[in-house]
Design a protein around this motif. Sequence first.
Motif: not given
Length: 93
Positions: A24-25, A45, A49
């Motif tokens: 979702c991020s 990201h 992650n």
Amino acid sequence: MLIPWFLADNFLLVFAGWELVGLCSYLLIGFCIRAGPRPRRPRRHYLVNRIGDMGFALGIMAIWTQLGTLNMQQVFAAFRNGPARAGRWRSRC
């Protein structure tokens, strides 16, 4: 997407919830309408992650190999009961 974190009773479900939050991020960073298209941000990201996910997965594997369970109550009880069950961590160092 935080519900699996609160309802999980084992570390594998917590990891699945972690992955859903990461997805979702990633999607929110990649498709933010006001900021305009920034193709590098989602990839950056994603890489950061993945590094965190590998550490989390290694920790889960260590718990599984040392204690043979991923159930949170059993893991916490093993450490609460002292070195009789959790002492195997020290003996391998």
